[in-house]
Design an enzyme around this catalytic site. Structure first.
Site, PDB file in Angstrom:
ATOM      1  N   HIS A  13       0.803  -1.220   0.000  1.00  0.00           N
ATOM      2  CA  HIS A  13       0.000   0.000   0.000  1.00  0.00           C
ATOM      3  C   HIS A  13       0.836   1.270   0.000  1.00  0.00           C
ATOM      4  O   HIS A  13       0.321   2.327  -0.395  1.00  0.00           O
ATOM      5  CB  HIS A  13      -0.950   0.001   1.209  1.00  0.00           C
ATOM      6  CG  HIS A  13      -2.145  -0.869   1.027  1.00  0.00           C
ATOM      7  ND1 HIS A  13      -2.148  -2.208   1.324  1.00  0.00           N
ATOM      8  CD2 HIS A  13      -3.388  -0.588   0.558  1.00  0.00           C
ATOM      9  CE1 HIS A  13      -3.334  -2.721   1.048  1.00  0.00           C
ATOM     10  NE2 HIS A  13      -4.104  -1.764   0.583  1.00  0.00           N
ATOM     11  N   GLY A  14       2.066   1.219   0.436  1.00  0.00           N
ATOM     12  CA  GLY A  14       2.852   2.433   0.393  1.00  0.00           C
ATOM     13  C   GLY A  14       4.164   2.332   1.132  1.00  0.00           C
ATOM     14  O   GLY A  14       4.367   1.448   1.966  1.00  0.00           O
TER      15      GLY A  14
END
Length: 478
Positions: free
Chosen positions: A326-327
């Site tokens: 996700h990041g």
């Protein structure tokens, strides 16, 4: 190009008319049109990154054919790892280069050594995490001999770049989507109407629910030290519905748009906030990503087989990797660790498959036990969402600690009545449509036509009333 933009409102009808009226008789021309439309759609954001999609397409198309031509295991493994390294290498460079450099510098600073970092001003290409996983599943399935490679480069390019789900999913498997590019497609009025209905509900989720929740969630998270514990819980609730309305809304629009062109994509959300435990939540939230990690990471690691230690290890690996996907921020990894901790008791007690059907499957209302289970699961999810939303780990822990102060029993400072009413109506519709692929798929179909049209017009008017500035979808950054 945003789904909730004027640009897309013009783009979609043009492509639709060309697709069904101009090139309908030729399957190849339809596929060519999809590729061109998809590249225009993506290039509208930044044409410079079209080369990345084209490069990934050519690499995996070629490797797929080469995998089919050889039966020598060493060569097949070399080809597979070439695909993995190229795709993950590109994803890692654009998404994680600065993250690793910054953390490397901080690690040396901790021991008193100062290093001058050589970071780059890297722009993250929209959707790279999604189409990278989509192409990887293609080569992995061919390597496993579960899929035969295509010899049609246009069909494969259309599969990789299919504009409805290009930038934020669902992450489609080649076994489901690719064969649909081989078959002649006929316009189906019923499917098109269902697609429009799903698009409408997706726009409602995004514009009315997500964007309005975002206004209040952002204010509370950005100034959380100034609010009471009860208000911080409200902020977490608003963010929970923001990210759900935003992401599931995108998926609904993507799936509905695909149906307009004769394609069927997999369901990506199944009312996850009605889950009775975390295991059920993850079977209902971002289904295409959860099943991707299950099939290509979790099961190859051994899954739930082997010793308890192996099972615990695999659970933590899968959730941490999911968080990292996700990041490039430690907050996402803490979010993954939290979900792993939530999941482990269910796995150890062998209760992770206890709820496989929809809640209150044979009744219109849940039992008190089900309400309690849903409430507990939602509460745990809210705490995890705080880490997902926060900029730093320190901020996230501070926010969570403040959520449990004595001011929890005070009246929240932020309680917009109109939004609370909208959320209650939204939850009610989702509840009665929980058995469907999307909430309003079959709701109201038994009503007279004029009643149904009135309801749809009310939804449209509500979208225009509560819609404001065009806002990007949250998952564009992932």
């Amino acid at each position: 190009m945003l789904f909730n933009s004027i640009d897309f409102a013009i783009f979609l009808p043009i492509v639709f008319v060309l697709y069904w009226l101009v090139v309908q008789k030729s399957l190849r021309l339809q596929n060519v049109l999809i590729v061109v439309a998809s590249y225009v759609f993506y290039g509208w954001w930044d044409y410079r990154f079209l080369g990345l999609i084209l490069f990934s397409t050519l690499i995996d198309y070629t490797i797929g054919i080469l995998l089919q031509k050889t039966s020598i295991e060493k060569q097949r493994k070399a080809l597979l790892w070439t695909s993995i390294c190229v795709n993950i290498g590109l994803l890692g460079f654009f998404k994680y280069y600065n993250f690793f450099v910054d953390n490397f510098v901080e690690a040396f600073s901790f021991f008193g050594r100062e290093i001058q970092p050589n970071t780059l001003n890297i722009i993250l290409p929209v959707g790279i995490s999604f189409y990278t996983f989509q192409t990887l599943s293609y080569t992995i399935d061919i390597y496993r001999r579960k899929l035969k490679p295509t010899k049609d480069p246009i069909a494969f390019a259309a599969f990789v770049s299919f504009f409805p789900q290009l930038v934020a999913g669902p992450i489609e498997r080649a076994s489901n989507l690719l064969p649909q590019f081989y078959k002649k497609r006929q316009f189906n009025y019923s499917n098109a109407v269902d697609g429009l209905r799903q698009i409408l509900w997706g726009l409602f989720k995004k514009i009315v629910i997500a964007d309005n929740c975002a206004q209040f969630a952002n204010v509370i998270f950005d100034n959380y030290t100034e609010y009471s514990a009860s208000t911080l819980w409200v902020g977490a609730i608003f963010f929970a519905f923001q990210i759900y309305g935003d992401f599931s809304g995108y998926s609904d629009i993507a799936i509905g748009t695909s149906r307009l062109f004769g394609f069927n994509l997999k369901q990506n959300f199944a009312v996850p906030y009605f889950s009775r435990d975390i295991a059920e939540f993850w079977r209902r939230w971002h289904i295409s990503l959860s099943t991707w990690f299950r099939d290509y990471v979790y099961i190859p690691l051994g899954g739930s087989r082997g010793s308890k230690w192996s099972q615990v290890r695999n659970v933590f690996i899968i959730f941490i990797v999911s968080g990292f996907w996700h990041g490039a921020n430690w907050t996402f990894m803490i979010w993954g660790v939290l979900n792993a901790c939530y999941f482990l008791p269910l796995l150890i007690m062998k209760k992770n498959r206890m709820h496989t059907d929809v809640v209150a499957a044979n009744s219109s209302l849940p039992t008190f036990k089900e309400i309690a289970s849903i409430g507990l699961t939602f509460g745990l999810t809210l705490i995890a969402w705080v880490f997902f939303r926060s900029d730093t780990v320190v901020q996230a822990f501070d926010y969570v600690l403040r959520m449990f102060q004595w001011t929890f029993f005070s009246v929240p400072e932020s309680r917009p009545r109109y939004l609370i009413i909208l959320l209650m109506l939204f939850i009610t519709v989702e509840w009665f449509g929980r058995r469907q692929l999307f909430a309003i798929e079959k709701l109201w179909l038994s009503y007279p036509r004029w009643v149904r049209l009135t309801i749809y017009y009310v939804i449209v008017i509500t979208i225009f009333i509560f819609g404001g500035k065009e806002q990007e979808f949250i998952y564009f950054q992932f």
